[in-house]
Design a protein around this motif. Structure first.
Motif, PDB file in Angstrom:
ATOM      1  N   ARG A   7      -0.774   7.408 -17.255  1.00 19.06           N
ATOM      2  CA  ARG A   7       0.738   6.269 -17.557  1.00 19.06           C
ATOM      3  C   ARG A   7       1.920   7.203 -16.604  1.00 19.06           C
ATOM      4  O   ARG A   7       2.367   6.778 -15.939  1.00 19.06           O
ATOM      5  CB  ARG A   7       0.971   6.480 -18.838  1.00 19.06           C
ATOM      6  N   GLY A   8       1.796   8.685 -16.303  1.00 19.38           N
ATOM      7  CA  GLY A   8       2.959   8.772 -16.041  1.00 19.38           C
ATOM      8  C   GLY A   8       2.949   8.741 -14.046  1.00 19.38           C
ATOM      9  O   GLY A   8       4.035   8.803 -13.725  1.00 19.38           O
ATOM     10  N   TYR A   9       1.226   8.539 -13.894  1.00 26.06           N
ATOM     11  CA  TYR A   9       0.973   8.759 -12.090  1.00 26.06           C
ATOM     12  C   TYR A   9       1.938   6.810 -12.346  1.00 26.06           C
ATOM     13  O   TYR A   9       3.193   6.591 -11.093  1.00 26.06           O
ATOM     14  CB  TYR A   9       0.258   8.455 -12.283  1.00 26.06           C
ATOM     15  N   LYS A  10       1.674   5.697 -13.737  1.00 23.57           N
ATOM     16  CA  LYS A  10       1.688   4.776 -12.882  1.00 23.57           C
ATOM     17  C   LYS A  10       3.674   4.676 -13.067  1.00 23.57           C
ATOM     18  O   LYS A  10       4.191   3.892 -13.048  1.00 23.57           O
ATOM     19  CB  LYS A  10       1.650   3.547 -13.904  1.00 23.57           C
ATOM     20  N   ALA A  11       4.224   5.696 -14.032  1.00 27.28           N
ATOM     21  CA  ALA A  11       5.537   4.766 -13.898  1.00 27.28           C
ATOM     22  C   ALA A  11       6.508   5.410 -12.947  1.00 27.28           C
ATOM     23  O   ALA A  11       7.320   5.145 -12.811  1.00 27.28           O
ATOM     24  CB  ALA A  11       6.622   6.060 -15.469  1.00 27.28           C
TER      25      ALA A  11
END
Length: 84
Positions: A7-11
């Motif tokens: 999720r952090g990478y997608k953000a």
């Protein structure tokens, strides 16, 4: 790699204040874990705690910002699971 990391990478990919280099790194990391930018972290192999899901549906019934249609759906699901 955890779903929180994904999720952090997608953000990172969607944040306009992040450098192109950081976005490229995030994309590569997601590709390594087969979690491309379009994939969902909650894939079929990812189990959810049924108790948490039922609590979410119960919260839906009491939330004034939720549509009547969503409340009816939540009530139906709760009845199917004998949760109300």
């Amino acid at each position: 790699m955890t779903s929180n990391q994904a999720r952090g990478y997608k953000a990172t990919l969607n944040n306009p204040r992040v450098s192109d280099e950081a976005k490229q790194n995030a994309k590569e990391r997601l590709d390594e874990m087969d979690q491309g930018p379009e994939s969902s972290v909650n894939d079929p192999g990812h189990e959810k705690d049924e108790g948490n899901v039922m609590r979410g549906y119960k919260a839906t019934l009491k939330n004034p910002r939720v549509s009547d249609e969503a409340k009816k759906n939540a009530e139906k699901i709760l009845k199917e699971h004998d949760a109300i």
